[in-house]
Design a protein around this motif. Structure first.
Motif, PDB file in Angstrom:
ATOM      1  N   LEU A 201       0.529  -0.837   0.203  1.00 10.91           N
ATOM      2  CA  LEU A 201      -0.441   0.214   0.077  1.00 10.91           C
ATOM      3  C   LEU A 201       0.800   0.965  -0.393  1.00 10.91           C
ATOM      4  CD1 LEU A 201      -2.565  -1.181   2.678  1.00 10.91           C
ATOM      5  CD2 LEU A 201      -2.634  -1.113  -0.036  1.00 10.91           C
ATOM      6  N   ALA A 202       0.564   2.246  -0.485  1.00 13.75           N
ATOM      7  CA  ALA A 202       0.916   3.487  -1.246  1.00 13.75           C
ATOM      8  C   ALA A 202       0.752   4.378  -0.112  1.00 13.75           C
ATOM      9  CB  ALA A 202       1.697   3.478  -3.055  1.00 13.75           C
ATOM     10  N   GLY A 203       1.666   5.303  -0.440  1.00 15.15           N
ATOM     11  CA  GLY A 203       0.876   6.800   0.367  1.00 15.15           C
ATOM     12  C   GLY A 203       0.416   6.899   1.837  1.00 15.15           C
ATOM     13  N   PRO A 204       0.309   8.449   2.687  1.00 12.85           N
ATOM     14  CA  PRO A 204      -0.599   8.482   3.687  1.00 12.85           C
ATOM     15  C   PRO A 204      -1.874   7.097   3.734  1.00 12.85           C
ATOM     16  CG  PRO A 204      -0.368  10.265   2.760  1.00 12.85           C
ATOM     17  CD  PRO A 204       0.155   9.551   1.554  1.00 12.85           C
ATOM     18  N   LEU A 205      -2.054   6.348   5.070  1.00 12.04           N
ATOM     19  CA  LEU A 205      -3.130   5.260   4.816  1.00 12.04           C
ATOM     20  C   LEU A 205      -3.448   5.915   6.091  1.00 12.04           C
ATOM     21  CD1 LEU A 205      -2.456   1.505   4.073  1.00 12.04           C
ATOM     22  CD2 LEU A 205      -0.055   3.489   4.653  1.00 12.04           C
TER      23      LEU A 205
END
Length: 338
Positions: A201-205
């Motif tokens: 999973l990429a990016g802020p989450l």
């Protein structure tokens, strides 16, 4: 850090959801997990005092099983060497340690004579960073508790419910299955499979593990997502978001419920999280909630009109009856006498 857990019982100290897990290890490795003990028509068990309950009392198999799964899962996360085989190794640990922990933690010596005794669901995620903006997430589950990832694209379910749309009616009637619709769940016989899916999973989450008591009051995941976002934007700080979300779920759920929530460290404040999710919140509000609210208002208006028309119909019907009676009385004197 943006992280919190929610744990609510319908019957204090007897709820079949165990307190959720939210743990962090070295190198920013994390564990989120929830456990929902399944009801079963059996005699209650007298168990040894626990951290939650200092006296010896009677508890259901589901109560015991959920807390047992929690103890084993947290112990595995805290002490095992963690790698890509996290779920497979955790499954071995759950199967191998169940009987030992039944005796050690709860003082239960014998397993009851049921097909799959001490049943509980489990859903969780093992998370570790691959880079400052990428996270390996291994979602694992057995049953119908769920894992989600909340990003700018919305709420994505990372697990699949182990639900049988055509349950075995005989097994259900005999009481051999705690919930005939759930075909796969943790139990002391080791007759289960810990399902798993791995994601990059990429990016802020934001990652969320939740028992069915959290989402069962919503017709669709989008409504659950909107509830998460609405309560977020109504809150000024993390504690308020946790409390507001809890109150909404209390109104929507008829069951115990538990939730574990963790946001990637790049989201360093609630304001930062709101900025990330504002466009998504606006989209759901504009394209889902507002059109439905407009239709709800139209329906309510029509219901008021229908109620008024029904009242008028009854009034006119009564007026006609009285009029007919009066007219018949007036005209009755003109009848012929033999």
């Amino acid at each position: 850090m943006i992280q919190f857990t929610i744990w609510e019982e319908k019957q204090p100290n007897k709820g079949e959801d165990a307190p959720p897990s939210l743990l962090i290890r070295e190198q920013a490795q994390g564990l989120l997990a929830v456990y929902d003990g399944l009801s079963q028509p059996e005699a209650l068990f007298s168990v040894s005092p626990t951290v939650e309950n200092e006296t010896q009392e009677l508890y259901s198999q589901g109560y015991v099983a959920a807390r047992l799964a929690k103890t084993i899962t947290e112990g595995f996360f805290n002490h095992a060497e963690l790698d890509d085989n996290f779920a497979e190794n955790l499954e071995y640990s759950l199967k191998d340690d169940f009987g030992t922990y039944l005796r050690a933690q709860f003082g239960i010596e014998e397993t009851p004579l049921f097909t799959k005794p001490f049943p509980t669901t489990i859903a969780g995620m093992y998370v570790r960073p691959l880079s400052p903006t990428q996270w390996q997430t291994i979602a694992f589950w057995a049953g119908n508790s769920r894992c989600y990832a909340l990003t700018t694209l919305g709420l994505q379910q990372l697990t699949q419910d182990d639900i049988n749309p055509s349950p075995d009616l005989l097994e259900s009637l005999l009481g051999n299955q705690p919930d005939a619709k759930i075909y796969n769940y943790i139990n002391s016989m080791g007759d289960f499979q810990l399902q798993a899916s791995s994601y990059t999973l990429a990016g802020p989450l934001v990652l969320i593990a939740a028992t069915d008591g959290c989402y069962q009051g919503f017709e669709h995941n989008l409504y659950f997502e909107y509830t998460l976002l609405k309560t977020l934007f109504e809150s000024d700080d993390l504690a308020q978001w946790q409390n507001t979300l809890t109150q909404v779920l209390l109104q929507s759920s008829n069951d115990d419920f538990s939730l574990s929530l963790w946001a990637s460290p790049t989201l360093d404040s609630l304001t930062h999280l709101k900025v990330m999710l504002f466009a998504r919140y606006q989209k759901l509000t504009r394209e889902l909630i507002q059109p439905l609210e407009a239709l709800d208002q139209t329906l309510q208006s029509l219901r008021y009109e229908a109620a008024y028309l029904q009242m008028k119909i009854e009034q006119i019907d009564e007026e006609r009856r009285q009029t007919a009676q009066n007219l018949l009385q007036q005209l009755g004197g003109n009848s012929l006498t033999p």
